[in-house]
Design an enzyme around this catalytic site. Sequence first.
Site, short mmCIF file in Angstrom:
data_model
loop_
_atom_site.label_atom_id
_atom_site.label_comp_id
_atom_site.label_asym_id
_atom_site.label_seq_id
_atom_site.Cartn_x
_atom_site.Cartn_y
_atom_site.Cartn_z
N GLY A 10 -36.00 5.41 17.04
CA GLY A 10 -36.63 6.58 17.68
C GLY A 10 -37.18 7.56 16.66
O GLY A 10 -37.23 8.76 16.89
N GLY A 13 -39.95 10.32 17.36
CA GLY A 13 -39.68 11.44 18.26
C GLY A 13 -39.69 12.77 17.53
O GLY A 13 -39.91 12.83 16.32
N GLN A 14 -39.42 13.84 18.28
CA GLN A 14 -39.52 15.20 17.73
C GLN A 14 -38.63 15.40 16.51
O GLN A 14 -39.08 15.87 15.46
CB GLN A 14 -39.16 16.23 18.81
N ASP A 36 -39.54 2.58 15.66
CA ASP A 36 -39.80 3.21 16.96
C ASP A 36 -40.51 2.20 17.84
O ASP A 36 -41.14 1.26 17.33
CB ASP A 36 -40.67 4.47 16.79
N ILE A 37 -40.42 2.44 19.15
CA ILE A 37 -41.15 1.56 20.08
C ILE A 37 -42.64 1.87 20.05
O ILE A 37 -43.48 1.04 20.36
CB ILE A 37 -40.56 1.66 21.50
N ASP A 51 -37.86 -2.00 19.73
CA ASP A 51 -37.37 -1.59 21.04
C ASP A 51 -35.84 -1.66 20.94
O ASP A 51 -35.28 -2.73 20.65
CB ASP A 51 -37.91 -2.58 22.08
N TYR A 141 -29.55 12.01 31.82
CA TYR A 141 -29.54 12.14 30.35
C TYR A 141 -28.16 12.65 29.89
O TYR A 141 -27.56 12.09 28.96
CB TYR A 141 -30.65 13.13 29.97
N LYS A 145 -25.39 10.78 27.56
CA LYS A 145 -24.93 11.35 26.29
C LYS A 145 -23.40 11.52 26.29
O LYS A 145 -22.74 11.27 25.27
CB LYS A 145 -25.62 12.69 26.01
C1 AKB Z 1 -33.71 18.28 26.43
O1 AKB Z 1 -34.16 19.38 26.81
O2 AKB Z 1 -33.55 17.30 27.18
C2 AKB Z 1 -33.29 18.15 24.99
C3 AKB Z 1 -31.84 18.48 24.81
C4 AKB Z 1 -31.38 19.86 24.96
O3 AKB Z 1 -31.06 17.60 24.55
N1 AKB Z 1 -34.09 19.00 24.16
#
Ligand code: AKB
Length: 317
Positions: A10, A13-14, A36-37, A51, A141, A145
């Site tokens: 990844g 990403g940012q 990265d993909i 991937d 998400y 996590k």
């Molecule tokens: C999001 O907003 O999903 C992320 C985070 C806070 O993990 N930036």
Amino acid sequence: MRNRKILLTGAAGQIGQILTRELAKRYGSQNVIATDISGNPGFPCAFEKLDVLDRERMEKLVSENGITDLYHLAAILSATGEKNPQKAWDINMRGTLNALEVARVTDVERLFFPSSIAVFGIEIDREKAPQHAPLIPHSVYGISKAAGENWCNYYFEKYGLDVRSIRYPGVIGYESPPGGGTTDYAVDIFYKAVEEGHYACFLNANARLPMIYMDDAIRATIELMEAPSEKISIRTSYNLQGMSFTPAELFEEIKKFIPEVTIEYQPDYRQDIADSWPGRLDDQAAKADWGWKREFDISKLTETMYRGIKSLQQQTT
Ligand code: AKB
């Protein structure tokens, strides 16, 4: 310890883009492989398409290159995750299990797993989310996590894998675009303020969330990864606090640089996600264990973002 050989998933990403550059500077670009993909955004080191669901290829890249440090950054973030929860679960969870398994069966010595403020839910003290709290997240998400953190702890306890993790607040920087998070407003607002003089905010004026400037987030990550193992008392994930503010407070800071800027509030589904997150984190454990100390507050962040975007504009005109 062996010489470090680093692989990031990844990486486009940012956080990945900036972290890859910093690691290449620190350890030598010949010792870093970005994967990265999506395509290569111009890394100063080797780049491979990967991937994270392809465990075989991940294992091949890691073992053939003698990787010692694996940074598993690939994930679908909170706002995008809500649009397709099954896909977010697959990528976040299967990707993490692949990274843990690859680390276990190869010569990886350290694995970094980015967690998030999204692991918390409304049942805790949201004024100052404790390090150890019941995790009842309300987004897919956040669920992935929270599960990922516990898998990390499991691999540490069962296999002795040296896994390290941070619960990132919203990360703000101007050199790489955020992708699909709830805290993305805090980057978007700067671009729209500088380029258009107006911002339509997808969160409420008073949605207080923890945030951190990119340089602090990168420094924290590297400091945690370089800390001696005996200093790491938490193998789920460390709370990390940079600063906390609302959209209205950030807007007031931006006005100091762009007095004519205007804002309107049009909260959408992302406000529901923000409503379940804490406003601030207790990061005493990170301070005590590996010496975490933030450098950026809201005014330093605002000035850096404003000047950074302005200078990027000048380079392109
Ligand atoms: C999001 O907003 O999903 C992320 C985070 C806070 O993990 N930036």
